[in-house]
Design an enzyme around this catalytic site. Structure first.
Site, PDB file in Angstrom:
ATOM      1  N   LYS A   1       0.810  -1.230   0.000  1.00 12.97           N
ATOM      2  CA  LYS A   1       0.000   0.000   0.000  1.00 12.97           C
ATOM      3  C   LYS A   1       0.842   1.278   0.000  1.00 12.97           C
ATOM      4  CE  LYS A   1      -4.052  -2.034   2.054  1.00 12.97           C
ATOM      5  NZ  LYS A   1      -4.981  -2.145   3.169  1.00 12.97           N
TER       6      LYS A   1
ATOM      7  N   ASP B   1      -9.674   2.670   3.028  1.00 14.23           N
ATOM      8  CA  ASP B   1      -9.576   1.924   4.290  1.00 14.23           C
ATOM      9  C   ASP B   1     -10.008   2.764   5.492  1.00 14.23           C
ATOM     10  OD1 ASP B   1      -8.693  -0.535   3.368  1.00 14.23           O
ATOM     11  OD2 ASP B   1      -6.565  -0.042   3.571  1.00 14.23           O
TER      12      ASP B   1
HETATM   13  P1  NAP Z   1       1.601  -4.053   5.900  1.00 13.16           P
HETATM   14  O1  NAP Z   1       1.660  -2.668   5.345  1.00 13.16           O
HETATM   15  O2  NAP Z   1       2.471  -5.100   5.299  1.00 13.16           O
HETATM   16  O3  NAP Z   1       1.918  -3.959   7.485  1.00 13.16           O
HETATM   17  C1  NAP Z   1       2.028  -5.116   8.239  1.00 13.16           C
HETATM   18  C2  NAP Z   1       2.155  -4.771   9.727  1.00 13.16           C
HETATM   19  O4  NAP Z   1       2.190  -6.005  10.471  1.00 13.16           O
HETATM   20  C3  NAP Z   1       3.443  -4.030  10.074  1.00 13.16           C
HETATM   21  O5  NAP Z   1       3.198  -3.136  11.128  1.00 13.16           O
HETATM   22  C4  NAP Z   1       4.365  -5.161  10.520  1.00 13.16           C
HETATM   23  O6  NAP Z   1       5.386  -4.764  11.402  1.00 13.16           O
HETATM   24  C5  NAP Z   1       3.376  -6.039  11.273  1.00 13.16           C
HETATM   25  N1  NAP Z   1       3.841  -7.412  11.407  1.00 13.16           N
HETATM   26  C6  NAP Z   1       3.958  -8.348  10.425  1.00 13.16           C
HETATM   27  N2  NAP Z   1       4.415  -9.509  10.944  1.00 13.16           N
HETATM   28  C7  NAP Z   1       4.574  -9.298  12.285  1.00 13.16           C
HETATM   29  C8  NAP Z   1       5.008 -10.123  13.370  1.00 13.16           C
HETATM   30  N3  NAP Z   1       5.349 -11.408  13.175  1.00 13.16           N
HETATM   31  N4  NAP Z   1       5.031  -9.593  14.615  1.00 13.16           N
HETATM   32  C9  NAP Z   1       4.656  -8.302  14.813  1.00 13.16           C
HETATM   33  N5  NAP Z   1       4.242  -7.471  13.831  1.00 13.16           N
HETATM   34  C10 NAP Z   1       4.205  -7.955  12.575  1.00 13.16           C
HETATM   35  O7  NAP Z   1       0.106  -4.640   5.836  1.00 13.16           O
HETATM   36  P2  NAP Z   1      -1.287  -3.813   5.893  1.00 13.16           P
HETATM   37  O8  NAP Z   1      -1.745  -3.561   4.511  1.00 13.16           O
HETATM   38  O9  NAP Z   1      -1.100  -2.689   6.835  1.00 13.16           O
HETATM   39  O10 NAP Z   1      -2.282  -4.930   6.512  1.00 13.16           O
HETATM   40  C11 NAP Z   1      -2.176  -5.319   7.868  1.00 13.16           C
HETATM   41  C12 NAP Z   1      -3.340  -6.255   8.248  1.00 13.16           C
HETATM   42  O11 NAP Z   1      -4.582  -5.552   8.187  1.00 13.16           O
HETATM   43  C13 NAP Z   1      -3.476  -7.462   7.305  1.00 13.16           C
HETATM   44  O12 NAP Z   1      -3.804  -8.603   8.084  1.00 13.16           O
HETATM   45  C14 NAP Z   1      -4.642  -7.084   6.412  1.00 13.16           C
HETATM   46  O13 NAP Z   1      -5.353  -8.201   5.923  1.00 13.16           O
HETATM   47  C15 NAP Z   1      -5.513  -6.288   7.402  1.00 13.16           C
HETATM   48  N6  NAP Z   1      -6.390  -5.339   6.689  1.00 13.16           N
HETATM   49  C16 NAP Z   1      -7.741  -5.557   6.711  1.00 13.16           C
HETATM   50  C17 NAP Z   1      -8.587  -4.680   6.047  1.00 13.16           C
HETATM   51  C18 NAP Z   1     -10.073  -4.918   6.062  1.00 13.16           C
HETATM   52  O14 NAP Z   1     -10.776  -4.365   5.210  1.00 13.16           O
HETATM   53  N7  NAP Z   1     -10.598  -5.656   7.020  1.00 13.16           N
HETATM   54  C19 NAP Z   1      -8.078  -3.568   5.361  1.00 13.16           C
HETATM   55  C20 NAP Z   1      -6.706  -3.379   5.365  1.00 13.16           C
HETATM   56  C21 NAP Z   1      -5.868  -4.287   6.029  1.00 13.16           C
HETATM   57  P3  NAP Z   1       6.849  -4.305  10.856  1.00 13.16           P
HETATM   58  O15 NAP Z   1       6.703  -2.880  10.464  1.00 13.16           O
HETATM   59  O16 NAP Z   1       7.722  -4.527  12.024  1.00 13.16           O
HETATM   60  O17 NAP Z   1       7.182  -5.209   9.693  1.00 13.16           O
END
Ligand code: NAP
Length: 282
Positions: free
Chosen positions: A73, A109
């Site tokens: 994103k 979002d």
């Molecule tokens: P992203 O930009 O890749 O960010 C991922 C986040 O998760 C980062 O803060 C990362 O930390 C953290 N993370 C990943 N693995 C981890 C671990 N093992 N321990 C601790 N922290 C960890 O992804 P995103 O787009 O923000 O999405 C994040 C989540 O929100 C996903 O599960 C997605 O499906 C969900 N989401 C849902 C909706 C909905 O409509 N319901 C909309 C958007 C997103 P670091 O910075 O340390 O890597």
């Protein structure tokens, strides 16, 4: 019939990695069908190491639009031809409209996050966001715009990413106090207790047995809402733990539908929900 009179099928897709969890094709294909539109929506997993090259290739093809999800994103922004004001402020794009070859970025979002809780927004004065990725950016942007939010903590595994987000948020001149923390050192905040704890990390996604990203017990009071943006599985380890503690919980499904609704409207100019609901009624 000449080739020119055959209506072209508009193509849409979700870009991300991994994508097994995504139900966006189901939602959008249903709405296209309900409206009788000639359009398809597919999954397009792109391995991170191929991202820029694949996007440049896609930009040479004919597409109607895209959704963008984990982990792209933020990374998509420099590859776009324009970014709408709110998405630019958030620093993350989850929706792209392709307009005669120009790719324009939007963020739906933040609205999708607020819609399911809009009737109780007054309850949230002290808020904690877990994560600092694209979804966390949208959630933080939504929360600092609320007049009654007094404090916001962004806690992330990678501290500098949380600090970067806090710096970006402080530029909006919000009266809320905004600070960064490490995911593993939240105990100092246990005196304060949070009204709202949002999981916007991917911990628990596709894995109902994953250890919860944090234990909410020391950080919650009896009315705290634990809002996990993950919708697959519908009950993550974090939500199971919160339920056991008697806390209020919400998963990401309603957010998913609301952000899809807003994206569908950007692409087609038509609302998504009414027609889809209508098709379900007798
Ligand atoms: P992203 O930009 O890749 O960010 C991922 C986040 O998760 C980062 O803060 C990362 O930390 C953290 N993370 C990943 N693995 C981890 C671990 N093992 N321990 C601790 N922290 C960890 O992804 P995103 O787009 O923000 O999405 C994040 C989540 O929100 C996903 O599960 C997605 O499906 C969900 N989401 C849902 C909706 C909905 O409509 N319901 C909309 C958007 C997103 P670091 O910075 O340390 O890597």
């Amino acid at each position: 019939m000449s080739n020119n009179s055959v209506p072209k099928i508009k193509r849409f897709a979700i870009i991300g990695f991994p994508l097994q969890h995504s139900v966006s094709p189901r939602l959008h294909n249903r709405a296209f069908k309900d409206y009788g539109m000639k359009a398809t929506y597919e999954k397009m997993p792109i391995p991170p190491e191929e991202f820029e090259a694949r996007i440049l290739q896609l930009k040479r093809e004919d597409w109607g639009g895209f959704n963008v999800t984990i982990p792209f994103k933020e990374r998509i922004i420099p590859l776009l031809d324009g970014v709408e004001k709110t998405a630019r402020a958030i620093g993350a794009v989850n929706t792209i409209k392709c307009d005669r070859g120009r790719w324009l970025g939007f963020n739906t979002d933040w609205l999708g996050f607020l819609r399911p809780i809009e009737w109780k927004l007054d309850d949230f004065k002290h808020c904690l966001i877990l994560g600092a990725g694209g979804a966390a950016r949208a959630v933080a942007f939504a929360l600092i715009r609320l007049k009654n939010v007094k404090s916001l903590i962004i806690a992330n595994r990678t501290m500098h990413r949380a600090e970067l987000l806090v710096n970006d948020l402080q530029r909006f001149g919000s009266t809320a106090s905004i600070s960064a923390a490490h995911l593993n050192s939240l105990m100092p905040f246990s005196q304060q207790k949070f009204d709202l704890i949002v999981n916007s990390t991917s911990v628990g996604m596709n894995d109902p047995l994953a250890t919860p990203v944090i234990d909410p017990k020391p950080l919650a009071h009896s009315k705290t809402l634990i809002y996990d943006l993950i919708y697959k599985p519908p009950e993550t380890g974090l939500l199971k733990r919160a339920k056991k503690l008697g806390l209020r919980t919400l998963n990401g499904y309603a957010m998913l539908v609301h952000q899809a609704n807003a994206a569908f409207e950007i692409w087609t100019g038509k609302p998504y929900l009414p027609v889809t609901l209508k098709s379900l009624l007798r």
